[in-house]
Design a protein around this motif. Structure first.
Motif, mmCIF file in Angstrom:
data_model
loop_
_atom_site.group_PDB
_atom_site.id
_atom_site.type_symbol
_atom_site.label_atom_id
_atom_site.label_comp_id
_atom_site.label_asym_id
_atom_site.label_seq_id
_atom_site.Cartn_x
_atom_site.Cartn_y
_atom_site.Cartn_z
ATOM 1 N N ILE A 142 0.836 -1.206 0.000
ATOM 2 C CA ILE A 142 0.000 0.000 0.000
ATOM 3 C C ILE A 142 0.870 1.255 0.000
ATOM 4 C CG2 ILE A 142 -1.610 1.344 1.418
ATOM 5 C CD1 ILE A 142 -2.916 -1.356 2.193
ATOM 6 N N CYS A 143 1.881 1.277 0.845
ATOM 7 C CA CYS A 143 2.765 2.446 0.902
ATOM 8 C C CYS A 143 3.534 2.624 -0.401
ATOM 9 C CB CYS A 143 3.728 2.305 2.074
ATOM 10 S SG CYS A 143 2.959 2.435 3.693
ATOM 11 N N THR A 144 3.945 1.521 -1.022
ATOM 12 C CA THR A 144 4.705 1.601 -2.270
ATOM 13 C C THR A 144 3.867 2.211 -3.384
ATOM 14 O OG1 THR A 144 6.089 -0.289 -1.670
ATOM 15 C CG2 THR A 144 5.941 0.252 -4.012
ATOM 16 N N LEU A 145 2.625 1.780 -3.516
ATOM 17 C CA LEU A 145 1.777 2.345 -4.559
ATOM 18 C C LEU A 145 1.401 3.786 -4.269
ATOM 19 C CD1 LEU A 145 1.603 -0.487 -5.812
ATOM 20 C CD2 LEU A 145 -0.810 -0.049 -6.206
ATOM 21 N N ALA A 146 1.187 4.106 -3.008
ATOM 22 C CA ALA A 146 0.753 5.459 -2.672
ATOM 23 C C ALA A 146 1.855 6.493 -2.841
ATOM 24 C CB ALA A 146 0.234 5.486 -1.235
ATOM 25 N N LEU B 160 -7.439 11.441 10.193
ATOM 26 C CA LEU B 160 -6.367 12.128 10.907
ATOM 27 C C LEU B 160 -5.275 12.663 9.996
ATOM 28 C CD1 LEU B 160 -5.954 9.779 14.001
ATOM 29 C CD2 LEU B 160 -7.407 11.799 13.723
ATOM 30 N N GLY B 161 -5.245 12.180 8.756
ATOM 31 C CA GLY B 161 -4.260 12.700 7.816
ATOM 32 C C GLY B 161 -2.835 12.350 8.185
ATOM 33 N N ILE B 162 -2.614 11.138 8.708
ATOM 34 C CA ILE B 162 -1.264 10.713 9.064
ATOM 35 C C ILE B 162 -0.395 10.770 7.816
ATOM 36 C CG2 ILE B 162 0.114 8.720 9.806
ATOM 37 C CD1 ILE B 162 -2.226 7.917 11.567
ATOM 38 N N PRO B 163 0.769 11.443 7.870
ATOM 39 C CA PRO B 163 1.619 11.538 6.675
ATOM 40 C C PRO B 163 2.153 10.164 6.271
ATOM 41 C CG PRO B 163 2.767 12.354 8.607
ATOM 42 C CD PRO B 163 1.356 12.138 9.018
ATOM 43 N N LEU B 164 2.160 9.919 4.963
ATOM 44 C CA LEU B 164 2.601 8.644 4.442
ATOM 45 C C LEU B 164 4.041 8.773 3.986
ATOM 46 C CD1 LEU B 164 1.458 5.795 3.753
ATOM 47 C CD2 LEU B 164 1.185 6.634 1.423
ATOM 48 N N LYS B 165 4.899 7.913 4.483
ATOM 49 C CA LYS B 165 6.308 7.964 4.115
ATOM 50 C C LYS B 165 6.614 6.791 3.178
ATOM 51 C CE LYS B 165 7.774 10.125 8.431
ATOM 52 N NZ LYS B 165 8.626 10.028 9.629
ATOM 53 N N LYS B 166 7.660 6.971 2.385
ATOM 54 C CA LYS B 166 8.094 5.903 1.492
ATOM 55 C C LYS B 166 8.471 4.674 2.300
ATOM 56 C CE LYS B 166 11.478 4.933 -2.130
ATOM 57 N NZ LYS B 166 12.565 5.480 -2.962
ATOM 58 N N ASN C 296 -3.554 10.983 -10.507
ATOM 59 C CA ASN C 296 -2.561 11.824 -9.829
ATOM 60 C C ASN C 296 -3.160 13.094 -9.226
ATOM 61 O OD1 ASN C 296 -0.392 10.065 -10.412
ATOM 62 N ND2 ASN C 296 -0.205 10.950 -12.468
ATOM 63 N N ARG C 297 -4.399 12.998 -8.746
ATOM 64 C CA ARG C 297 -5.029 14.142 -8.085
ATOM 65 C C ARG C 297 -5.425 13.840 -6.641
ATOM 66 N NH1 ARG C 297 -9.129 16.714 -12.686
ATOM 67 N NH2 ARG C 297 -7.557 16.960 -14.343
ATOM 68 N N ILE C 298 -5.205 12.617 -6.217
ATOM 69 C CA ILE C 298 -5.585 12.217 -4.865
ATOM 70 C C ILE C 298 -4.359 12.279 -3.964
ATOM 71 C CG2 ILE C 298 -6.697 10.429 -3.474
ATOM 72 C CD1 ILE C 298 -8.417 11.509 -5.757
ATOM 73 N N ARG C 299 -4.512 12.883 -2.780
ATOM 74 C CA ARG C 299 -3.394 12.948 -1.854
ATOM 75 C C ARG C 299 -2.973 11.547 -1.445
ATOM 76 N NH1 ARG C 299 -4.859 17.124 2.790
ATOM 77 N NH2 ARG C 299 -2.705 16.595 3.383
#
Length: 333
Positions: A262-266, A324-330, A285-288
């Motif tokens: 999931i993280c890799t695709l996001a 909560l908008g937790i930031p997604l890291k690589k 490419n418009r979705i956060r």
């Protein structure tokens, strides 16, 4: 005739344009103890004539003629069913293997106990056999030295999958299940192989993969869906993770692989992400990233049986990411 060490299986349908070159390259392997099985999927062009001419002068070659078109996946399975050697290679009618391909991939497989599949570097060529510069350097899979989670994650880093045209034991290819019709059935098979072990790569370009319609490498491999089946990269992603969930791996590893995918695709594989966005939302490419990750959590969770802990966990993760908008890291291992 002595039992061969390798069976080469070549499924073909209306492949007359390049078939002679492919057969000549396979029969010119410098490791002579192999046999070649070709399944003609009811071709209507000159394919039957070409096969008959080669088979008449080559005792290592056997030809199966399907009475009607059985579909690509079943035709792949037809040549595997005929394998009688301890190793097997799938080949395509329009690709070309260097004379040392069998010898060097077999040596790599024998020398790497963790590996279940051996491939080489790839040279991408056009319809005339000229190398495509825009594809130069695109890597074939190589997972030796990675941990188990990172090994499986390699399928989600890319949108081009070519390793299925490699050397493995027939029982491993049978476990992989190329006879199961689905969009991206070859990618499904690679996932099942990676559940078993590593892919080892010979660091020489011994395989010419032909692409008649030139496109940029990041556009990915043009996967052909089974007849009557829609081409969905969303379904492909979910199906790959279902294979993981249904495996006998430990629950902790399954959860780690799903998180990594999931993280890799996001945050990393923007091409695959754009295709899923277009399929799910009608935009690309418009979705956060965090919202896209939430959507993937929900999609994967929804595909699992109701009441399973992993499904509940994924839905909870989706809610957290969304609210909560937790930031997604690589992802890193």
């Amino acid at each position: 005739m002595t039992k061969p060490r390798v069976t080469i299986g070549l499924p073909v349908y209306n492949g007359a344009r390049y078939l002679e070159g492919a057969l000549e390259a396979l029969l010119a392997q410098d490791m002579p103890d192999f046999d070649l099985v070709v399944s003609d999927n009811a071709s209507t062009d000159a394919t039957p004539r070409i096969l008959a001419a080669f088979a008449a002068k080559e005792p290592r070659m056997r030809v199966i003629r399907q009475p009607e078109n059985v579909g690509a996946s079943r035709n792949f399975a037809a040549v595997l069913d005929e394998a009688r050697a301890p190793y097997f290679l799938w080949a395509a009618h329009d690709d070309v293997y260097a004379p040392s391909y069998l010898r060097k991939t077999l040596a790599a497989l024998d020398a790497t106990p963790s590996a279940v599949l051996a491939v080489s570097k790839i040279r991408f060529v056009d319809g005339e056999g000229a190398e495509l510069p825009e594809w130069k350097g695109f890597p074939n899979l190589h997972t030796v030295g990675r941990n188990r989670v990172e090994r499986l994650r390699q399928l989600f880093v890319r949108t081009g999958w070519y390793a299925i045209y490699g050397l493995a034991r027939p029982e491993h290819f049978r476990f992989a299940g190329m006879d199961r019709p689905a969009f991206g059935y070859d990618v499904h098979a690679l996932m099942r192989l990676l559940l078993l072990g590593d892919i080892v790569r010979v660091e020489e370009p011994l395989f010419d993969y032909r692409i008649e319609q030139v496109k940029k490498p990041e556009a990915g491999q043009a996967i052909t869906p089974a007849a009557g089946m829609k081409a969905s990269y969303t379904d492909l992603f979910v199906a790959l993770l279902r294979i993981v969930v249904e495996s006998d791996w430990a629950q902790e590893e399954k959860e780690a692989i799903i998180k990594a995918a999931i993280c890799t695709l996001a945050s990393e594989n923007l091409i695959w992400r754009a295709r899923i966005e277009a399929e799910s939302f009608g935009v690309a490419n418009r979705i956060r990233p965090r919202l896209f990750a939430a959507q993937l959590c929900w999609l994967v969770g929804d595909a699992l049986p109701g009441g399973t802990p992993l499904r509940t966990q994924l839905r909870r993760m989706a809610q957290v990411l969304w609210e909560l908008g937790i930031p997604l890291k690589k992802y890193t291992d």
